[in-house]
Write an enzyme that holds these catalytic residues in place. Structure first.
Site, PDB file in Angstrom:
ATOM      1  N   CYS A   1      -8.362   5.860 -11.114  1.00  0.00           N
ATOM      2  CA  CYS A   1      -7.961   4.456 -11.199  1.00  0.00           C
ATOM      3  C   CYS A   1      -9.135   3.611 -11.693  1.00  0.00           C
ATOM      4  O   CYS A   1     -10.272   3.816 -11.277  1.00  0.00           O
ATOM      5  CB  CYS A   1      -7.488   3.976  -9.826  1.00  0.00           C
ATOM      6  SG  CYS A   1      -6.884   2.275  -9.869  1.00  0.00           S
TER       7      CYS A   1
ATOM      8  N   CYS B   1     -11.761  -0.965  -5.803  1.00  0.00           N
ATOM      9  CA  CYS B   1     -11.488  -1.239  -4.380  1.00  0.00           C
ATOM     10  C   CYS B   1     -12.419  -0.365  -3.519  1.00  0.00           C
ATOM     11  O   CYS B   1     -12.351   0.870  -3.588  1.00  0.00           O
ATOM     12  CB  CYS B   1     -10.028  -0.958  -4.051  1.00  0.00           C
ATOM     13  SG  CYS B   1      -8.889  -1.697  -5.263  1.00  0.00           S
TER      14      CYS B   1
ATOM     15  N   CYS C   1     -11.295   2.778  -1.501  1.00  0.00           N
ATOM     16  CA  CYS C   1     -10.295   3.704  -2.049  1.00  0.00           C
ATOM     17  C   CYS C   1     -10.870   4.947  -2.724  1.00  0.00           C
ATOM     18  O   CYS C   1     -11.642   4.859  -3.686  1.00  0.00           O
ATOM     19  CB  CYS C   1      -9.396   2.954  -3.039  1.00  0.00           C
ATOM     20  SG  CYS C   1      -8.014   3.995  -3.568  1.00  0.00           S
TER      21      CYS C   1
ATOM     22  N   CYS D   1       8.247   6.232   0.197  1.00  0.00           N
ATOM     23  CA  CYS D   1       7.338   5.314  -0.507  1.00  0.00           C
ATOM     24  C   CYS D   1       6.503   6.094  -1.518  1.00  0.00           C
ATOM     25  O   CYS D   1       5.829   7.056  -1.148  1.00  0.00           O
ATOM     26  CB  CYS D   1       6.385   4.655   0.478  1.00  0.00           C
ATOM     27  SG  CYS D   1       7.196   3.871   1.845  1.00  0.00           S
TER      28      CYS D   1
ATOM     29  N   CYS E   1      10.641   2.650  -1.745  1.00  0.00           N
ATOM     30  CA  CYS E   1       9.526   1.706  -1.852  1.00  0.00           C
ATOM     31  C   CYS E   1       8.561   2.278  -2.877  1.00  0.00           C
ATOM     32  O   CYS E   1       8.371   3.505  -2.920  1.00  0.00           O
ATOM     33  CB  CYS E   1       8.833   1.582  -0.492  1.00  0.00           C
ATOM     34  SG  CYS E   1       7.384   0.494  -0.538  1.00  0.00           S
TER      35      CYS E   1
ATOM     36  N   CYS F   1       6.747  -5.631   0.930  1.00  0.00           N
ATOM     37  CA  CYS F   1       5.944  -4.906   1.914  1.00  0.00           C
ATOM     38  C   CYS F   1       4.505  -5.319   1.641  1.00  0.00           C
ATOM     39  O   CYS F   1       3.955  -4.992   0.591  1.00  0.00           O
ATOM     40  CB  CYS F   1       6.140  -3.399   1.735  1.00  0.00           C
ATOM     41  SG  CYS F   1       5.011  -2.405   2.742  1.00  0.00           S
TER      42      CYS F   1
ATOM     43  N   ARG G   1       3.954  -2.375  10.534  1.00  0.00           N
ATOM     44  CA  ARG G   1       3.734  -0.924  10.433  1.00  0.00           C
ATOM     45  C   ARG G   1       2.319  -0.541  10.843  1.00  0.00           C
ATOM     46  O   ARG G   1       1.338  -1.034  10.271  1.00  0.00           O
ATOM     47  CB  ARG G   1       4.009  -0.421   9.007  1.00  0.00           C
ATOM     48  CG  ARG G   1       3.887   1.118   8.913  1.00  0.00           C
ATOM     49  CD  ARG G   1       4.343   1.670   7.579  1.00  0.00           C
ATOM     50  NE  ARG G   1       5.673   1.217   7.278  1.00  0.00           N
ATOM     51  CZ  ARG G   1       6.017   0.579   6.163  1.00  0.00           C
ATOM     52  NH1 ARG G   1       5.131   0.350   5.228  1.00  0.00           N
ATOM     53  NH2 ARG G   1       7.255   0.179   5.975  1.00  0.00           N
TER      54      ARG G   1
END
Ligand code: SAM
Ligand code: DTB
Ligand code: SF4
Length: 329
Positions: free
Chosen positions: A64, A68, A71, A108, A139, A199, A271
């Protein structure tokens, strides 16, 4: 009137005008008062013994472009991850079928993208249609979306879009520099306007202050409509990422964060998300008592481990909790 003295019948009012000082006061309540208030609110809209379970699959892993700091999928960090291109639809449907057999009601699908390309969306729509045909809710979390992509997902029947704010606007630049908080709010607005359920939550345990946690909760609770699902993630510390080695958050503070999310967003599924693998059964039970009523279920999150399904089944049995199918009160 202090937060602890508030009459319970008014405690579950749906508000979108939360002030920072009110949320900070809730976070600082005596623990027993806070949990009592959260549990009381929880019971107004939900069956307290029913927990919704979602399973996650990483449909495109690693490489990616974003930075972040938490991550393992960022191409910038050396996290010992095998990158994988977008999966074929049939392999995704096989995983969804397995998740369904284990009891998950929602599937998801997560992709390590800054934002998808239009041709990626076509394949994701096929995945959504296939998963829906299995009788599961869908999702996806794909990064930032354009109007056209959002509409294509809506037309494909997508139920939920996950896009987290991650932290407060103030702390955000300590964690991510390659896109702005406003970028995230813009995607969330597109998703909401398209009529897809939202979400949206965040991560705690990233070295943020109590005020940052309060500000994140205010930001979520003061959206024009509360997100239908609010994932509260405890940072999973992955070697090679900049946040590896961050001082761990007091578990009681984590439970308090869950409780306040429940109080601020009485109708949302809160959640208990990433980080369960490192939590004791007792801590998870406290999170459920504080109003969490959804988990990620299945041996893997996206790239890191989650508790084994048989362990979760035993925990549910010990707590007298049922896996629920309904997604939204
Ligand atoms: N790339 C897309 C994006 O960032 O929106 C979708 C996938 S991304 C992995 C989805 C969310 O997972 C992030 O927003 C973050 O909240 C959460 N996440 C990622 N790594 C995490 C970690 N190590 N611990 C806790 N949550 C994490
Ligand atoms: C969310 O809030 N948490 C999930 C889901 N949305 C996509 C992701 C957690 C990822 C944890 C780190 C990993 O397994 O890569
Ligand atoms: Fe990429 Fe999403 Fe990970 Fe950020 S959180 S590095 S955008 S996969």
């Amino acid at each position: 009137m202090s937060a602890s003295q508030k009459p319970l019948e008014s405690a579950a009012t749906i508000r979108h005008d939360w002030q920072l000082h009110e949320v900070e006061a809730l976070l600082a309540l005596p623990f027993n008062d806070l949990i009592f208030q959260a549990q009381s609110v929880h019971r107004v809209y939900f069956d307290p013994n029913e927990i919704q379970v979602s399973s996650l699959l990483s449909i495109k892993t690693g490489s990616c472009s974003e930075d972040c700091g938490y991550c393992p999928q960022s191409a910038r960090y050396d996290s010992d991850l095998n990158p994988e291109a977008l999966m074929p639809v049939d392999a995704v449907l096989k995983a969804a079928q397995q998740a369904k057999e284990q009891g998950a009601s929602r599937f998801c699908m997560g992709a390590a993208w800054r934002s998808p390309k239009d041709r990626d969306i076509e394949r994701v729509v096929e995945m959504v249609q296939g998963v829906k045909a299995l009788g599961m809710e869908t999702c996806v979390t794909l990064g930032m979306l354009s109007d056209k992509q959002t509409q294509a997902l809506k037309d494909g029947g997508l139920d939920y879009y996950n896009h987290n704010l991650d932290t407060s606007e103030d702390y955000y630049s300590e964690i991510i520099t390659t896109r702005t908080y406003q970028d995230r709010l813009d995607t969330l607005e597109r998703v909401r306007d398209a009529g897809i359920n939202v979400c949206c939550g965040g991560i705690v345990g990233m070295g943020e202050s109590a005020t940052d946690r309060a500000k994140l909760l205010v930001q979520l609770a003061n959206m024009p409509k509360h997100p239908e699902s609010v994932p509260i993630n405890m940072l999973v510390q992955v070697e090679g990422t900049p946040l590896h080695g961050t001082e761990t958050l007091d578990p009681i503070v984590f439970v308090r964060t869950i409780a306040v999310a429940r109080i601020l967003m009485p109708q949302s599924r809160v959640r208990l998300s990433a980080g369960r693998k490192a939590m004791s059964d007792e801590m998870q039970a406290l999170c459920f008592l504080a109003g969490a009523n959804s988990i990620f279920y299945g041996d893997k999150l996206l790239t890191t481990d989650n508790p084994m399904t048989n362990h979760d089944q035993q925990l549910f049995e010990r707590l007298g909790v049922r896996m629920g199918g309904s997604s939204y009160a």
